[in-house]
Motif scaffolding. Structure first.
Motif, PDB file in Angstrom:
ATOM      1  N   MET A   1      18.145   7.050 -47.123  1.00 16.65           N
ATOM      2  CA  MET A   1      19.230   7.854 -47.657  1.00 16.65           C
ATOM      3  C   MET A   1      19.015   9.316 -47.292  1.00 16.65           C
ATOM      4  N   THR A   2      20.076  10.018 -47.097  1.00 14.64           N
ATOM      5  CA  THR A   2      19.977  11.439 -46.861  1.00 14.64           C
ATOM      6  C   THR A   2      20.897  12.143 -47.820  1.00 14.64           C
TER       7      THR A   2
ATOM      8  N   PRO B   1      26.825  16.427 -28.938  1.00 16.41           N
ATOM      9  CA  PRO B   1      26.895  15.171 -28.199  1.00 16.41           C
ATOM     10  C   PRO B   1      25.500  14.600 -27.988  1.00 16.41           C
ATOM     11  N   GLY B   2      25.439  13.300 -27.769  1.00 13.77           N
ATOM     12  CA  GLY B   2      24.157  12.663 -27.545  1.00 13.77           C
ATOM     13  C   GLY B   2      23.467  12.204 -28.814  1.00 13.77           C
ATOM     14  N   ASP B   3      24.182  12.248 -29.939  1.00 11.04           N
ATOM     15  CA  ASP B   3      23.578  11.817 -31.186  1.00 11.04           C
ATOM     16  C   ASP B   3      23.218  10.336 -31.125  1.00 11.04           C
ATOM     17  N   SER B   4      22.132   9.987 -31.797  1.00 11.37           N
ATOM     18  CA  SER B   4      21.662   8.615 -31.796  1.00 11.37           C
ATOM     19  C   SER B   4      22.415   7.782 -32.822  1.00 11.37           C
ATOM     20  N   THR B   5      22.258   6.474 -32.680  1.00 12.07           N
ATOM     21  CA  THR B   5      22.849   5.576 -33.668  1.00 12.07           C
ATOM     22  C   THR B   5      22.295   5.864 -35.051  1.00 12.07           C
ATOM     23  N   GLU B   6      21.007   6.266 -35.129  1.00 14.18           N
ATOM     24  CA  GLU B   6      20.394   6.545 -36.426  1.00 14.18           C
ATOM     25  C   GLU B   6      21.079   7.713 -37.122  1.00 14.18           C
TER      26      GLU B   6
ATOM     27  N   ILE C   1      24.133   8.809 -36.615  1.00 13.34           N
ATOM     28  CA  ILE C   1      25.490   8.374 -36.972  1.00 13.34           C
ATOM     29  C   ILE C   1      25.430   7.503 -38.224  1.00 13.34           C
ATOM     30  N   ALA C   2      24.425   6.632 -38.299  1.00 12.80           N
ATOM     31  CA  ALA C   2      24.277   5.777 -39.484  1.00 12.80           C
ATOM     32  C   ALA C   2      24.031   6.617 -40.731  1.00 12.80           C
ATOM     33  N   ARG C   3      23.262   7.701 -40.603  1.00 12.66           N
ATOM     34  CA  ARG C   3      23.018   8.571 -41.754  1.00 12.66           C
ATOM     35  C   ARG C   3      24.321   9.186 -42.259  1.00 12.66           C
ATOM     36  N   ILE C   4      25.159   9.618 -41.324  1.00 14.34           N
ATOM     37  CA  ILE C   4      26.443  10.209 -41.715  1.00 14.34           C
ATOM     38  C   ILE C   4      27.308   9.161 -42.408  1.00 14.34           C
ATOM     39  N   PHE C   5      27.333   7.966 -41.848  1.00 16.09           N
ATOM     40  CA  PHE C   5      28.166   6.923 -42.464  1.00 16.09           C
ATOM     41  C   PHE C   5      27.662   6.570 -43.849  1.00 16.09           C
ATOM     42  N   ARG C   6      26.353   6.521 -44.035  1.00 15.11           N
ATOM     43  CA  ARG C   6      25.848   6.231 -45.378  1.00 15.11           C
ATOM     44  C   ARG C   6      26.231   7.344 -46.344  1.00 15.11           C
TER      45      ARG C   6
END
Length: 433
Positions: free
Chosen positions: A1-2, A13-18, A20-25
């Motif tokens: 969690m963040t 640009p170039g952000d990782s899936t990790e 992006i997952a943090r933002i979605f959470r």
């Protein structure tokens, strides 16, 4: 969690899936809340947000994270859901037709649904209300407590079914069934998607706060498994408490719960040895306590005192603030703590509060006085009752009885770290009385 962060923190640009997952959470709960209102269905909302996540993983690494990730997620999710529902409705799926109709509010006025949605996003109050409605839906008393906790973690925390299952030590399939049944209960019982009003609100708010605190307690003292602490649950509970405070700034008990969890959370690093053993509060290295959490928690307690609308969470926070004020265990103001427990027992009478009060009585009036109180409590199925009783008997030199009480506590301990601690105490008892 963040924790909350600005879009500029993640926009290159170039952000990782990790990342992006943090933002979605971080945004998951708000997105689902808005889309439940739009479509009238938790399942449609969840599927749509997952579709938006898939789209973000494909687009954001090259295009960069948009200035308003929440707006992008919700708009994309809504459009994906509309496309899916149109396909299903064309096949005479009545459920899809109803959800599609539900999403078209405002079309008669000539305003495009997308424009209505973006107007909602521009109004923070609208999104706040959607989130509140989802919280109270997840914590509705028609649902059992395990279902409330699981739904809250899933819909507001964005935890996956597998993560929730691991947290509560059950198979993923079992947790999936629990979530399906809970959502079906909401649908079939027509549980209203709304914030309670008037006299109904205090009782329902108490249930919401209890769910968040239960999540925190499970994280701070895991009921089973090898690990004493589950970091993800502690972090998520604090985040949910912050969310409640932001959504309901005039509710002092929401502030009290946040302060209580921050002050307890501040001690997490000092609560375990390097090999995962349990360290009780009097034996903790207080230089390891998190100063930022202590400072914030104490400030909230002072604000609560100024409000002068005391409640159980506020008083518990005040008790922990006294502990955090003390430079050492010996310097603890146990007289003040006992007075606060007296107040707590009036506000929230019950045997567990009385047991905790007895610990303070032992420090002020001695273990014999405390043991007399503890022996009058009906808590035979509660492990901490036997552990407290064992400690009082040990301090009184009644080692044979203390050993029996430690064995009773061991029989009820579900956590491996707690069992090791109790076994150590039992082995350390002198022989005889």
């Amino acid at each position: 969690m963040t924790g909350p962060g600005s879009a500029s923190d993640d926009s290159a640009p170039g952000d990782s899936t990790e990342s992006i997952a943090r933002i979605f959470r971080r945004e998951y709960g708000r997105a689902v809340a808005v889309l439940v209102r739009v479509f009238g269905s938790i399942d449609i909302a969840e599927d749509a947000v997952q579709d938006a996540f898939t789209a973000a993983v494909q687009r954001w690494p090259s295009a960069g994270i948009p200035p308003s990730p929440a707006g992008w997620i919700i708009t994309t999710a809504r459009n994906r859901a509309i496309d899916r529902l149109r396909r299903d409705a064309a096949g005479e799926d009545k459920y899809a037709q109803a959800a599609l109709l539900h999403s078209r509010t405002g079309e008669a006025s000539g305003v495009a649904p997308e424009d209505l949605l973006l107007d909602d996003l521009a109004e923070e109050a609208g999104m706040r209300d959607d989130t509140l409605r989802l919280i109270f839906t997840c914590c509705h008393p028609a649902l059992g407590m395990p279902a409330r906790v699981a739904l809250t973690l899933r819909l507001l925390g964005g935890l996956t079914t597998a993560e929730i299952a691991r947290s509560f030590m059950v198979p993923e399939a079992t947790m999936a069934q629990r979530l399906v049944r809970a959502k079906a209960k909401i649908r079939d019982a027509r549980i209203p998607y709304r914030v309670p009003r008037g006299a109904e609100l205090p009782e329902r708010l108490t249930a919401v706060l209890a769910v968040v605190y239960l999540i925190f307690n499970e994280g701070y003292s895991a009921s089973s498994g090898e690990a004493l602490i589950r970091d993800d649950l502690c972090t998520e509970a604090v985040r949910l408490a912050r969310l409640l405070v932001s959504l309901m700034p005039d509710e002092p008990e929401a502030h009290g719960l946040l302060a209580l969890m921050l002050l307890i959370e501040s001690r997490r690093a000092a609560r375990m040895t390097a090999d995962g053993g349990l360290v009780l509060l009097p034996d903790q290295d207080r230089t390891l306590w998190g100063k930022e959490f202590v400072t914030e928690g104490q400030a909230i307690v002072r604000q609560c005192l100024r409000r002068n609308r005391p409640g159980p969470y506020q008083v518990q926070a005040a008790i922990n603030a006294v502990h955090s004020d003390s430079p050492s265990a010996e310097a603890t103001d146990w007289g003040q703590i006992l007075a606060l427990y007296d107040q707590l027992l009036q506000l929230s009478p019950g045997p567990v509060v009385a047991l905790n009060r007895a610990v303070a009585v032992a420090e002020v009036h001695g273990p014999a006085a405390a043991l007399g109180l503890v022996d009058g409590l009906d808590l035979a199925g509660y492990g901490l009752f036997h552990a407290v009783r064992a400690d009082l008997l040990r301090r009184l030199g009644r080692f044979r009885e203390a050993g029996a009480a430690y064995r009773d506590a061991l029989a009820l301990a579900g956590n491996a770290a707690e069992r090791r601690f109790l076994e150590g105490r039992l082995l350390g008892l002198p022989e005889g009385d």
